[in-house]
Design a protein around this motif. Structure first.
Motif, short mmCIF file in Angstrom:
data_model
loop_
_atom_site.label_atom_id
_atom_site.label_comp_id
_atom_site.label_asym_id
_atom_site.label_seq_id
_atom_site.Cartn_x
_atom_site.Cartn_y
_atom_site.Cartn_z
N THR A 226 7.09 79.74 59.10
CA THR A 226 7.15 79.41 60.52
C THR A 226 5.76 79.13 61.05
OG1 THR A 226 9.04 80.91 60.76
CG2 THR A 226 7.92 80.24 62.78
N ARG A 227 5.57 77.93 61.62
CA ARG A 227 4.29 77.60 62.24
C ARG A 227 4.36 78.05 63.69
NH1 ARG A 227 2.29 73.70 65.34
NH2 ARG A 227 4.14 72.42 65.20
N LEU A 228 3.35 78.80 64.12
CA LEU A 228 3.31 79.30 65.49
C LEU A 228 2.58 78.34 66.42
CD1 LEU A 228 2.61 83.07 64.77
CD2 LEU A 228 4.81 81.94 65.11
N THR A 229 1.43 77.83 65.99
CA THR A 229 0.68 76.86 66.80
C THR A 229 -0.44 76.25 65.96
OG1 THR A 229 -0.32 76.46 68.97
CG2 THR A 229 -1.09 78.40 67.77
N THR A 230 -0.99 75.16 66.45
CA THR A 230 -2.13 74.49 65.82
C THR A 230 -3.18 74.22 66.88
OG1 THR A 230 -0.69 73.41 64.21
CG2 THR A 230 -2.87 72.45 64.52
N LEU A 231 -4.42 74.54 66.57
CA LEU A 231 -5.56 74.20 67.44
C LEU A 231 -6.35 73.11 66.73
CD1 LEU A 231 -6.91 77.75 68.38
CD2 LEU A 231 -5.39 76.30 69.72
N VAL A 232 -6.50 71.96 67.37
CA VAL A 232 -7.27 70.86 66.80
C VAL A 232 -8.67 70.90 67.39
CG1 VAL A 232 -7.40 68.36 66.53
CG2 VAL A 232 -5.17 69.50 66.48
N ALA A 233 -9.67 70.79 66.52
CA ALA A 233 -11.09 70.84 66.91
C ALA A 233 -11.37 72.03 67.82
CB ALA A 233 -11.50 69.53 67.58
N PRO A 234 -11.06 73.26 67.34
CA PRO A 234 -11.26 74.44 68.19
C PRO A 234 -12.74 74.73 68.43
CG PRO A 234 -10.79 75.11 65.95
CD PRO A 234 -10.64 73.61 66.00
N THR A 235 -13.01 75.36 69.55
CA THR A 235 -14.36 75.82 69.86
C THR A 235 -14.33 77.35 69.86
OG1 THR A 235 -13.90 75.77 72.23
CG2 THR A 235 -14.90 73.80 71.25
N PHE A 236 -15.47 77.95 69.70
CA PHE A 236 -15.58 79.41 69.66
C PHE A 236 -16.57 79.85 70.73
CE2 PHE A 236 -13.96 78.04 65.67
CZ PHE A 236 -13.03 79.01 65.32
N PRO A 237 -16.11 79.88 71.99
CA PRO A 237 -17.02 80.10 73.11
C PRO A 237 -17.42 81.55 73.36
CG PRO A 237 -14.80 79.83 73.93
CD PRO A 237 -14.75 79.64 72.44
N ASN B 216 -9.78 83.25 71.54
CA ASN B 216 -8.48 83.89 71.81
C ASN B 216 -7.39 82.83 71.80
OD1 ASN B 216 -9.59 86.46 72.15
ND2 ASN B 216 -10.02 86.08 74.29
N VAL B 217 -6.24 83.17 71.21
CA VAL B 217 -5.13 82.25 71.08
C VAL B 217 -3.85 82.97 71.50
CG1 VAL B 217 -3.86 80.75 69.50
CG2 VAL B 217 -6.27 81.22 69.09
N GLN B 218 -3.09 82.36 72.42
CA GLN B 218 -1.79 82.91 72.81
C GLN B 218 -0.74 82.48 71.80
OE1 GLN B 218 -2.56 85.41 75.26
NE2 GLN B 218 -0.53 84.78 75.88
N LEU B 219 -0.06 83.45 71.20
CA LEU B 219 0.97 83.19 70.20
C LEU B 219 2.25 83.91 70.57
CD1 LEU B 219 -1.14 83.75 66.95
CD2 LEU B 219 -0.57 81.57 68.01
N THR B 220 3.37 83.41 70.06
CA THR B 220 4.67 84.06 70.24
C THR B 220 5.45 83.92 68.95
OG1 THR B 220 4.70 83.46 72.58
CG2 THR B 220 6.79 84.12 71.61
N PHE B 221 5.89 85.04 68.39
CA PHE B 221 6.79 84.98 67.25
C PHE B 221 8.17 84.60 67.76
CE2 PHE B 221 3.60 87.42 65.00
CZ PHE B 221 3.74 86.99 63.69
N PRO B 222 8.83 83.60 67.16
CA PRO B 222 10.16 83.21 67.63
C PRO B 222 11.19 84.31 67.35
CG PRO B 222 9.55 81.96 65.67
CD PRO B 222 8.36 82.78 66.05
N THR B 223 12.26 84.29 68.12
CA THR B 223 13.33 85.29 67.93
C THR B 223 14.27 84.91 66.79
OG1 THR B 223 14.65 84.20 69.62
CG2 THR B 223 13.26 86.05 70.33
N ASP B 224 14.10 83.71 66.25
CA ASP B 224 14.97 83.26 65.16
C ASP B 224 14.18 83.01 63.88
OD1 ASP B 224 13.58 81.06 66.05
OD2 ASP B 224 15.28 79.70 65.97
N LEU B 225 13.34 83.96 63.49
CA LEU B 225 12.56 83.82 62.26
C LEU B 225 13.51 83.70 61.06
CD1 LEU B 225 9.72 86.40 62.90
CD2 LEU B 225 9.42 83.97 62.50
#
Length: 143
Positions: free
Chosen positions: A75-86, A96-105
């Motif tokens: 399961t892919r949760l999210t992708t950050l393209v060209a991320p910065t580390f501020p 920091n990245v907001q993620l959510t595990f799906p309820t239908d894993l």
């Protein structure tokens, strides 16, 4: 055959010098409720090598000893393209990245998964493409 072995050795050595993204939080074995957002923090340590992070991909991987540890998961949760580390933190530059595990894993809930982070980057003057993964076990609970 010796040339392949030498080039493999050099790539591994270069990869060791590269700045690797690692998951700072959540801590191992943290309880996460499926369907509810949570904040994951990844950090990157500065290096003298020329590194360009192209993307970070976050996934959920059912822990199975038969599968390779470099797998990002089903399961892919999210992708950050060209991320910065501020954010400067004690573990390096952080994001920091907001993620959510799906309820239908695929494998179900109320079990332990690896929260995975795949780093896709180029290294050095020749822009050698490389990838590394970081994982942390988390317990994914039913909502």
């Amino acid at each position: 055959m010796k040339i392949v072995s030498l080039s493999t050795f050099l790539l591994c050595a270069l990869g060791g010098l590269a700045q690797q993204v690692h998951i700072v939080s959540p801590a191992p074995n943290t309880r996460i409720v499926a369907g509810q957002p949570f904040t994951a923090t990844v950090a990157i340590v500065s290096t003298t090598s020329s590194v360009d992070v192209i993307a970070l991909v976050f996934g959920a991987k059912f822990i199975n000893p038969a599968e390779p540890e470099v797998d990002l998961g089903q399961t892919r949760l999210t992708t950050l393209v060209a991320p910065t580390f501020p954010i400067g933190g004690p573990t390096g530059m952080e994001q920091n990245v907001q993620l959510t595990f799906p309820t239908d894993l695929i494998t179900g809930l109320d079990i332990t998964y690896n929260l995975t982070c795949g780093e896709f980057f180029t290294l050095g003057a020749g822009n050698t493409p490389l990838t590394l993964t970081s994982q942390v076990p988390v317990f994914v609970a039913s909502p």
